[in-house]
Write an enzyme that holds these catalytic residues in place. Structure first.
Site, PDB file in Angstrom:
ATOM      1  N   GLU A  30      64.270  65.749 -14.016  1.00 41.11           N
ATOM      2  CA  GLU A  30      64.328  67.166 -13.649  1.00 41.11           C
ATOM      3  C   GLU A  30      65.773  67.559 -13.364  1.00 41.11           C
ATOM      4  O   GLU A  30      66.511  66.823 -12.715  1.00 41.11           O
ATOM      5  CB  GLU A  30      63.477  67.417 -12.404  1.00 41.11           C
ATOM      6  CG  GLU A  30      63.496  68.889 -11.996  1.00 41.11           C
ATOM      7  CD  GLU A  30      62.428  69.213 -10.978  1.00 41.11           C
ATOM      8  OE1 GLU A  30      61.239  68.996 -11.253  1.00 41.11           O
ATOM      9  OE2 GLU A  30      62.804  69.687  -9.893  1.00 41.11           O
ATOM     10  N   ASP A  62      57.919  79.817  -3.880  1.00 49.29           N
ATOM     11  CA  ASP A  62      57.813  80.006  -2.430  1.00 49.29           C
ATOM     12  C   ASP A  62      57.834  81.484  -2.097  1.00 49.29           C
ATOM     13  O   ASP A  62      58.431  82.289  -2.815  1.00 49.29           O
ATOM     14  CB  ASP A  62      58.945  79.254  -1.716  1.00 49.29           C
ATOM     15  CG  ASP A  62      58.688  77.755  -1.738  1.00 49.29           C
ATOM     16  OD1 ASP A  62      57.508  77.359  -1.559  1.00 49.29           O
ATOM     17  OD2 ASP A  62      59.633  76.988  -1.958  1.00 49.29           O
ATOM     18  N   TYR A  77      50.275  67.858  -5.203  1.00 50.62           N
ATOM     19  CA  TYR A  77      50.857  67.447  -3.920  1.00 50.62           C
ATOM     20  C   TYR A  77      50.141  66.205  -3.393  1.00 50.62           C
ATOM     21  O   TYR A  77      49.003  66.297  -2.918  1.00 50.62           O
ATOM     22  CB  TYR A  77      50.765  68.615  -2.914  1.00 50.62           C
ATOM     23  CG  TYR A  77      51.516  69.829  -3.420  1.00 50.62           C
ATOM     24  CD1 TYR A  77      52.856  69.998  -3.147  1.00 50.62           C
ATOM     25  CD2 TYR A  77      50.883  70.771  -4.255  1.00 50.62           C
ATOM     26  CE1 TYR A  77      53.563  71.082  -3.655  1.00 50.62           C
ATOM     27  CE2 TYR A  77      51.578  71.849  -4.777  1.00 50.62           C
ATOM     28  CZ  TYR A  77      52.923  71.999  -4.470  1.00 50.62           C
ATOM     29  OH  TYR A  77      53.623  73.056  -4.994  1.00 50.62           O
TER      30      TYR A  77
END
Ligand code: FAD
Length: 295
Positions: free
Chosen positions: A17, A110, A147
């Protein structure tokens, strides 16, 4: 190539990433990084997206296009929805497709730190964005966030898995997890996800430690548990930044080797635009013989 097809060809799928440079700098400011990262021949490289601050839709897509076109490595541009109108999302998807990209990481993003409300009609959850992409562009391969320890605002593992299943039902083809430092967390989560009926491949996200402030930020941002061994490493190398980076690469390499031995579908390295880190981790994975063609 659709990333979902990579998982059919080999396990673990190994990915890196990177994040775009600051807004006033173009993709050319990180060409050296792109060249070094693509030289390592990961299966794909994901490029983060920032609704505000650094990065942004165009530069994320521009960098993803360069990774695929110029360097011949599959790219996964990220896209968030909570701070965009559906129309703006659609424009980004059109641009993504015009660059010949076939994959997108669909995220909520977010909530704005200043407490401001999302624009009118914004998709509330990632599952809503995923469903919209699937409906309009069924040819796109869609990744979603997972998650291992639950999202920081999610109250229980049961809800965490239920929300993950909703993303799969909406059309997510594969998942990449938030970083974790304790592999046991991932093993338990992966088993629970399979028991909950989630079938899509799940890549395990690993971030090498680079420093105390980075770790503090990550723990507060995503709630990852901190094994005592990491605290000991941070203390031991408090005044030796190079030693800390070396120990961080060693720790994350062990994590990756353990995950590969455990049969993880994919290994995703949060390589933070640092080719030396990616190189160290990939060498460990490859030495461990973990990257094997699927039989
Ligand atoms: P969602 O799946 O929508 O989840 C958000 C919250 O809502 C969670 O608490 C979830 O449990 C809850 N929820 C979900 N569905 C429901 C429902 N039906 N009812 C009630 N609650 C629900 N952020 C960026 O800004 N840019 C990036 O490039 C980026 N890349 C990332 C890559 C990965 C691999 C990961 C794991 C995260 C990334 N993030 C990125 C961070 C991400 O945007 C945040 O974690 C965000 O808070 C949640 O995004 P999501 O897509 O998981 O949202």
């Amino acid at each position: 190539m659709r990333i979902a097809d990579l998982y059919k060809q080999k396990r673990p799928v190994v990915s890196l990433e990177i994040f775009p440079p600051k807004k006033d700098q173009g993709p050319e400011s990180i060409l050296d990084t792109l060249e070094a990262m693509t030289d390592l021949r990961p299966d794909f490289i994901s490029v983060t997206y920032s609704a505000g601050g650094s990065g942004g839709s165009d530069i994320t897509l521009d960098i993803a296009g360069i990774i695929k076109e110029r360097y011949g490595v599959e790219a996964l541009p990220h896209l968030t929805c909570i701070q965009s109108t559906p129309q703006a999302v659609e424009e980004r998807l059109d641009k993504l497709l015009s660059k010949g990209l076939q994959n997108v990481m669909a995220l909520r993003g977010d909530l704005p730190a200043d407490g401001s409300l999302p624009p009118e009609g914004a998709y509330t959850y990632a599952k809503d964005l995923i469903a919209a992409i699937k409906a309009r562009h069924p040819e796109l391969c869609i990744g979603g966030a997972a998650y291992a320890e639950g999202h920081i605002t999610c109250d229980s593992m049961e809800e965490n898995l239920s929300h993950l299943r909703q993303k799969e039902e909406a059309g997510a083809d594969f998942f990449v997890t938030q970083l974790f430092f304790d592999n046991e967390m991932f093993y338990r989560f992966h088993e629970a996800a399979r028991k909950a009926g989630i079938k899509a491949p799940i890549s395990a996200g690993v971030m090498p430690i680079l420093g105390r402030s980075q770790i503090q930020k990550m723990i507060f941002m995503c709630g990852a548990s901190l094994p005592s061994r990491i605290i000991r490493i941070l203390n031991k190398y408090e005044n030796d930044p190079d030693g800390l980076v070396k120990a961080g690469i060693e720790y994350s390499s062990e994590q990756l080797q353990g995950l590969a031995a455990h049969g993880a579908d994919g290994l995703h390295i949060y390589s933070m635009n640092r080719p030396a880190i990616a190189r160290g981790n990939l060498a460990a994975i490859r030495q461990g013989g973990a990257e094997a063609a699927r039989v």
